[in-house]
Design a protein around this motif. Structure first.
Motif, PDB file in Angstrom:
ATOM      1  N   ILE A   7      11.277  -0.327  15.916  1.00  0.00           N
ATOM      2  CA  ILE A   7      12.049  -0.762  14.601  1.00  0.00           C
ATOM      3  C   ILE A   7      10.443  -1.082  13.650  1.00  0.00           C
ATOM      4  CG2 ILE A   7      12.953  -2.689  13.008  1.00  0.00           C
ATOM      5  CD1 ILE A   7      14.936  -2.950  14.897  1.00  0.00           C
ATOM      6  N   CYS A   8       9.601  -1.433  13.993  1.00  0.00           N
ATOM      7  CA  CYS A   8       8.378  -1.968  13.552  1.00  0.00           C
ATOM      8  C   CYS A   8       7.116  -1.177  13.380  1.00  0.00           C
ATOM      9  CB  CYS A   8       7.048  -2.822  14.593  1.00  0.00           C
ATOM     10  SG  CYS A   8       7.953  -4.043  14.710  1.00  0.00           S
ATOM     11  N   LEU A   9       7.456   0.496  14.342  1.00  0.00           N
ATOM     12  CA  LEU A   9       6.760   1.259  13.366  1.00  0.00           C
ATOM     13  C   LEU A   9       7.039   1.917  12.449  1.00  0.00           C
ATOM     14  CD1 LEU A   9       4.571   3.514  14.866  1.00  0.00           C
ATOM     15  CD2 LEU A   9       6.253   4.801  15.842  1.00  0.00           C
ATOM     16  N   SER A  10       8.873   2.080  12.362  1.00  0.00           N
ATOM     17  CA  SER A  10       9.217   3.008  11.134  1.00  0.00           C
ATOM     18  C   SER A  10       8.692   2.094   9.396  1.00  0.00           C
ATOM     19  CB  SER A  10      10.812   2.777  11.362  1.00  0.00           C
ATOM     20  OG  SER A  10      12.031   1.430  11.974  1.00  0.00           O
ATOM     21  N   ILE A  11       9.391   0.838   9.673  1.00  0.00           N
ATOM     22  CA  ILE A  11       8.927  -0.164   8.679  1.00  0.00           C
ATOM     23  C   ILE A  11       7.184  -0.047   8.310  1.00  0.00           C
ATOM     24  CG2 ILE A  11       8.337  -2.740   8.010  1.00  0.00           C
ATOM     25  CD1 ILE A  11      10.345  -3.472   9.497  1.00  0.00           C
ATOM     26  N   PHE A  12       6.273   0.144   9.201  1.00  0.00           N
ATOM     27  CA  PHE A  12       4.645   0.434   8.646  1.00  0.00           C
ATOM     28  C   PHE A  12       4.836   1.762   8.285  1.00  0.00           C
ATOM     29  CE2 PHE A  12       0.506   0.342   9.430  1.00  0.00           C
ATOM     30  CZ  PHE A  12       0.228   1.576  10.323  1.00  0.00           C
ATOM     31  N   LEU A  13       5.344   2.614   8.730  1.00  0.00           N
ATOM     32  CA  LEU A  13       5.259   4.295   8.494  1.00  0.00           C
ATOM     33  C   LEU A  13       5.742   4.037   6.579  1.00  0.00           C
ATOM     34  CD1 LEU A  13       6.328   6.470  11.283  1.00  0.00           C
ATOM     35  CD2 LEU A  13       3.836   6.304   9.583  1.00  0.00           C
ATOM     36  N   VAL A  14       7.487   3.692   6.231  1.00  0.00           N
ATOM     37  CA  VAL A  14       7.995   4.037   4.990  1.00  0.00           C
ATOM     38  C   VAL A  14       7.102   2.702   4.198  1.00  0.00           C
ATOM     39  CG1 VAL A  14       9.450   2.187   3.973  1.00  0.00           C
ATOM     40  CG2 VAL A  14      10.141   2.970   6.341  1.00  0.00           C
ATOM     41  N   THR A  15       6.159   1.259   4.954  1.00  0.00           N
ATOM     42  CA  THR A  15       4.981   0.751   3.249  1.00  0.00           C
ATOM     43  C   THR A  15       3.970   1.253   3.305  1.00  0.00           C
ATOM     44  OG1 THR A  15       4.197  -0.234   5.394  1.00  0.00           O
ATOM     45  CG2 THR A  15       5.825  -1.654   4.389  1.00  0.00           C
ATOM     46  N   LEU A  16       3.808   2.698   4.471  1.00  0.00           N
ATOM     47  CA  LEU A  16       2.145   3.449   4.358  1.00  0.00           C
ATOM     48  C   LEU A  16       2.379   4.235   3.250  1.00  0.00           C
ATOM     49  CD1 LEU A  16      -0.412   3.356   5.174  1.00  0.00           C
ATOM     50  CD2 LEU A  16       0.334   5.445   7.219  1.00  0.00           C
ATOM     51  N   SER A  17       3.432   4.739   3.304  1.00  0.00           N
ATOM     52  CA  SER A  17       4.323   5.851   2.500  1.00  0.00           C
ATOM     53  C   SER A  17       4.456   5.312   1.385  1.00  0.00           C
ATOM     54  CB  SER A  17       5.448   7.103   3.183  1.00  0.00           C
ATOM     55  OG  SER A  17       6.402   5.710   3.202  1.00  0.00           O
ATOM     56  N   ALA A  18       4.537   4.371   0.537  1.00  0.00           N
ATOM     57  CA  ALA A  18       5.211   3.130  -0.480  1.00  0.00           C
ATOM     58  C   ALA A  18       4.101   3.335  -1.280  1.00  0.00           C
ATOM     59  CB  ALA A  18       5.734   2.089  -0.207  1.00  0.00           C
ATOM     60  N   CYS A  19       2.718   3.679  -0.621  1.00  0.00           N
ATOM     61  CA  CYS A  19       1.212   2.649  -0.632  1.00  0.00           C
ATOM     62  C   CYS A  19       0.485   4.033  -1.564  1.00  0.00           C
ATOM     63  CB  CYS A  19       0.589   1.621   0.146  1.00  0.00           C
ATOM     64  SG  CYS A  19       1.661   0.377   0.049  1.00  0.00           S
ATOM     65  N   SER A  20       0.945   5.314  -0.347  1.00  0.00           N
ATOM     66  CA  SER A  20      -0.127   6.523  -1.121  1.00  0.00           C
ATOM     67  C   SER A  20      -0.290   6.959  -2.211  1.00  0.00           C
ATOM     68  CB  SER A  20       0.395   7.680  -0.292  1.00  0.00           C
ATOM     69  OG  SER A  20       1.471   7.462  -0.310  1.00  0.00           O
ATOM     70  N   PRO A  21      -0.906   7.803  -2.937  1.00  0.00           N
ATOM     71  CA  PRO A  21      -0.938   7.911  -3.545  1.00  0.00           C
ATOM     72  C   PRO A  21       0.120   9.385  -4.037  1.00  0.00           C
ATOM     73  CG  PRO A  21      -3.012   8.546  -3.075  1.00  0.00           C
ATOM     74  CD  PRO A  21      -2.311   7.576  -2.328  1.00  0.00           C
ATOM     75  N   LYS A  22       0.136   9.103  -5.249  1.00  0.00           N
ATOM     76  CA  LYS A  22       1.386  10.727  -5.916  1.00  0.00           C
ATOM     77  C   LYS A  22       0.398  11.811  -6.177  1.00  0.00           C
ATOM     78  CE  LYS A  22       5.475   8.416  -6.335  1.00  0.00           C
ATOM     79  NZ  LYS A  22       6.456   7.567  -6.837  1.00  0.00           N
ATOM     80  N   VAL A  23       0.420  12.294  -5.568  1.00  0.00           N
ATOM     81  CA  VAL A  23      -0.595  13.931  -6.359  1.00  0.00           C
ATOM     82  C   VAL A  23       0.436  14.590  -6.845  1.00  0.00           C
ATOM     83  CG1 VAL A  23      -1.756  16.045  -5.643  1.00  0.00           C
ATOM     84  CG2 VAL A  23      -1.737  13.578  -3.423  1.00  0.00           C
ATOM     85  N   VAL A  24      -0.357  15.029  -9.020  1.00  0.00           N
ATOM     86  CA  VAL A  24       0.692  15.070  -9.924  1.00  0.00           C
ATOM     87  C   VAL A  24      -0.338  16.661  -9.992  1.00  0.00           C
ATOM     88  CG1 VAL A  24       1.266  15.167 -11.880  1.00  0.00           C
ATOM     89  CG2 VAL A  24       1.223  12.891 -10.425  1.00  0.00           C
ATOM     90  N   SER A  25       0.277  17.702 -10.287  1.00  0.00           N
ATOM     91  CA  SER A  25      -0.260  18.949 -10.602  1.00  0.00           C
ATOM     92  C   SER A  25      -1.009  18.231 -11.851  1.00  0.00           C
ATOM     93  CB  SER A  25       0.172  19.771 -10.456  1.00  0.00           C
ATOM     94  OG  SER A  25       1.405  20.315 -11.477  1.00  0.00           O
ATOM     95  N   SER A  26      -2.071  19.387 -12.124  1.00  0.00           N
ATOM     96  CA  SER A  26      -3.185  18.993 -13.398  1.00  0.00           C
ATOM     97  C   SER A  26      -2.693  20.188 -14.273  1.00  0.00           C
ATOM     98  CB  SER A  26      -3.955  19.738 -12.760  1.00  0.00           C
ATOM     99  OG  SER A  26      -4.402  21.258 -12.731  1.00  0.00           O
TER     100      SER A  26
END
Length: 191
Positions: A7-26
């Motif tokens: 559960i701790c690992l899954s929460i950590f991964l979810v928060t990590l993915s939520a904080c990552s910047p979104k890549v948008v094509s130019s």
């Protein structure tokens, strides 16, 4: 325990993915719209007029007029004008440097020692020989009890001393060139 770690690992991964910047094509229009809005923000920040700091150039017609203008007689202007003084402080500094340089009387140079011994008559004869043979060279007689030394010349460089040394060596075989403090005015006169 394993369930708690999962559960701790899954929460950590979810928060990590939520904080990552979104890549948008130019190529997307949203990116160009965001850059335009950022340029507008920058333009609003720097609304100051900086044109007063730009270099000013003559117009093409003004430049041609100055080139085609008749030339004045500059020789007469230079002769009639008073000397230009760039800076009065600089003139004062140059004057003090000039006075200081004029007060320097001695420099490191060379003399030819032609006699060393305790006979006063031989020392005087060496001095007289120098006066008669080389009138442009000044002889120096020194005495430190019981030795007389006769040195001649005020040579600012060794090459001048070498020229005279070759002819003096025939008459005084024990002669040698020694470094010494010499008078600048007399050193300049030696040829």
């Amino acid at each position: 325990m394993q369930r708690f770690l999962f559960i701790c690992l899954s929460i950590f991964l979810v928060t990590l993915s939520a904080c990552s910047p979104k890549v948008v094509s130019s190529k997307s229009s949203t990116t160009s719209a965001s850059t335009k809005s950022s340029h507008k923000k920058i333009d609003k920040i720097y609304e100051e007029d900086l044109s007063q700091y730009l270099p000013k150039y003559k117009q093409l017609n003004e430049a041609n007029d100055t080139l085609n203008a008749p030339k004045k007689n500059t020789k007469k202007a230079y002769l009639t004008e008073e000397p230009m003084h760039i800076n009065k402080k600089l003139d004062a500094i140059l004057d003090t440097i000039s006075l200081k340089n004029k007060s320097i009387r001695y420099a490191n140079g060379f003399r030819i020692q032609i006699y060393v011994g305790n006979d006063r008559k031989a020392a005087d004869d060496a001095k007289i020989y120098t006066y008669q043979t080389y009138p442009e060279i000044y002889p120096y007689l020194s005495y430190q009890q019981p030795i007389y030394k006769v040195k001649i010349g005020d040579f600012l460089n060794r090459m001048d001393a070498e020229r005279y040394f070759l002819t003096i060596k025939d008459y005084y075989p024990s002669a040698m060139i020694l470094p010494d403090r010499v008078e600048i005015k007399r050193g300049i006169l030696v040829k």
